[in-house]
Design a protein around this motif. Sequence first.
Motif, PDB file in Angstrom:
ATOM      1  N   ALA A 120      37.657  46.372  29.870  1.00 45.93           N
ATOM      2  CA  ALA A 120      37.672  44.942  30.185  1.00 45.93           C
ATOM      3  C   ALA A 120      39.005  44.294  29.844  1.00 45.93           C
ATOM      4  O   ALA A 120      39.271  43.161  30.268  1.00 45.93           O
ATOM      5  N   PHE A 121      39.854  44.998  29.094  1.00 43.29           N
ATOM      6  CA  PHE A 121      41.151  44.451  28.703  1.00 43.29           C
ATOM      7  C   PHE A 121      42.283  44.994  29.574  1.00 43.29           C
ATOM      8  O   PHE A 121      43.451  44.866  29.220  1.00 43.29           O
ATOM      9  N   ARG A 122      41.913  45.590  30.709  1.00 43.53           N
ATOM     10  CA  ARG A 122      42.895  46.036  31.697  1.00 43.53           C
ATOM     11  C   ARG A 122      42.610  45.303  33.000  1.00 43.53           C
ATOM     12  O   ARG A 122      41.506  45.370  33.527  1.00 43.53           O
ATOM     13  N   ARG A 123      43.620  44.614  33.517  1.00 50.43           N
ATOM     14  CA  ARG A 123      43.416  43.799  34.705  1.00 50.43           C
ATOM     15  C   ARG A 123      44.356  44.239  35.823  1.00 50.43           C
ATOM     16  O   ARG A 123      45.531  44.513  35.600  1.00 50.43           O
ATOM     17  N   GLY A 124      43.794  44.291  37.041  1.00 54.44           N
ATOM     18  CA  GLY A 124      44.589  44.677  38.193  1.00 54.44           C
ATOM     19  C   GLY A 124      43.935  44.184  39.459  1.00 54.44           C
ATOM     20  O   GLY A 124      44.113  43.046  39.871  1.00 54.44           O
ATOM     21  N   GLN A 125      43.094  45.035  40.053  1.00 54.11           N
ATOM     22  CA  GLN A 125      42.415  44.662  41.290  1.00 54.11           C
ATOM     23  C   GLN A 125      41.102  43.921  41.038  1.00 54.11           C
ATOM     24  O   GLN A 125      40.457  43.462  41.969  1.00 54.11           O
ATOM     25  N   GLU A 126      40.698  43.808  39.766  1.00 50.40           N
ATOM     26  CA  GLU A 126      39.426  43.182  39.471  1.00 50.40           C
ATOM     27  C   GLU A 126      39.507  41.673  39.695  1.00 50.40           C
ATOM     28  O   GLU A 126      40.568  41.077  39.637  1.00 50.40           O
ATOM     29  N   GLY A 127      38.354  41.050  39.925  1.00 52.52           N
ATOM     30  CA  GLY A 127      38.309  39.597  40.029  1.00 52.52           C
ATOM     31  C   GLY A 127      38.007  39.133  41.435  1.00 52.52           C
ATOM     32  O   GLY A 127      38.368  39.777  42.419  1.00 52.52           O
ATOM     33  N   GLU A 128      37.348  37.997  41.532  1.00 53.73           N
ATOM     34  CA  GLU A 128      36.914  37.486  42.826  1.00 53.73           C
ATOM     35  C   GLU A 128      38.086  37.165  43.740  1.00 53.73           C
ATOM     36  O   GLU A 128      38.100  37.525  44.908  1.00 53.73           O
ATOM     37  N   VAL A 129      39.094  36.469  43.218  1.00 52.71           N
ATOM     38  CA  VAL A 129      40.218  36.071  44.059  1.00 52.71           C
ATOM     39  C   VAL A 129      40.979  37.289  44.565  1.00 52.71           C
ATOM     40  O   VAL A 129      41.331  37.378  45.743  1.00 52.71           O
ATOM     41  N   ALA A 130      41.240  38.263  43.685  1.00 60.45           N
ATOM     42  CA  ALA A 130      41.967  39.464  44.094  1.00 60.45           C
ATOM     43  C   ALA A 130      41.212  40.212  45.181  1.00 60.45           C
ATOM     44  O   ALA A 130      41.802  40.704  46.148  1.00 60.45           O
ATOM     45  N   SER A 131      39.899  40.308  45.042  1.00 61.65           N
ATOM     46  CA  SER A 131      39.090  41.010  46.035  1.00 61.65           C
ATOM     47  C   SER A 131      39.075  40.261  47.361  1.00 61.65           C
ATOM     48  O   SER A 131      39.207  40.856  48.433  1.00 61.65           O
TER      49      SER A 131
END
Length: 266
Positions: free
Chosen positions: A165-176
């Motif tokens: 959960a402390f790694r961010r990249g393609q995750e998230g509603e806006v990115a998707s």
Amino acid sequence: MPSRTLVAFAGACLLAACNFDQAGLDPPPRTLNFPIAVALSEPPGGGEPRHLFVANSNFDIHYNTGSLQSLDLERVHAIIASDCGGGSVDCVVPLSSDVVVSEVGVGSHVSAIDVSPRGDRIYLSVRSNRNLTFVDVDDGELRCDASIRDPGGSQDEDIPRCGDAFRRGQEGEVASERGLVLSDDPVGVTSGRLEDIGASAGAGDFVLMALRGGGVALFLDRDAGPGRQPELVHIATGFPEQLVNIQLQPGAGVAWLASQGSSALG
């Protein structure tokens, strides 16, 4: 020739008992392994920094993870004063347990590190998984839902690894929704206050991560509290290729990029 090379390599692995499924060597605690970047703590009330953060890249992949260490600067300065003649260039400070107050595994090939404007979070650009890793910090203590990889293992000590959960990249509603993909190596990271670029006071922070091929990823870190997560919302392209670093000019809403393949600043 390629097939002969492959056969010879496979034969050598059989003789040497190579195991491609093995989990690799755990890095010993309090060990420097290709340290790539450092940053000083930002005390919430101002004043002198109390901790030095060191990012170990594990560049040679000798171990199965890189690491982030938090060093007690008061203890470091005391050792320099007592054991190193007040600051000899040959001084080596041992990374004992009273010097390294906290340490977590963050993935290999860390390329840069930045401390948030509020001083409560550390951002790292990590090339091995092409992500923005973030670690919360409270008076030098590093927190990222870290856990020991193999609690029942034979190694006496191990570095707890940051949770996914402390790694961010393609995750998230806006990115998707926007089809945003970090398809290039992150090489630099910097952060600033959203209020410095027109948002209301206390709106949170933003993070810019430079991508080697000429892009800059924008993350918004808007919510207060340790449970918040940066969200990837945009990737700007068209900058010079072979980027190597990015630095924000505080309060100006301008970030500067350096490229080893260009004679110009971006």
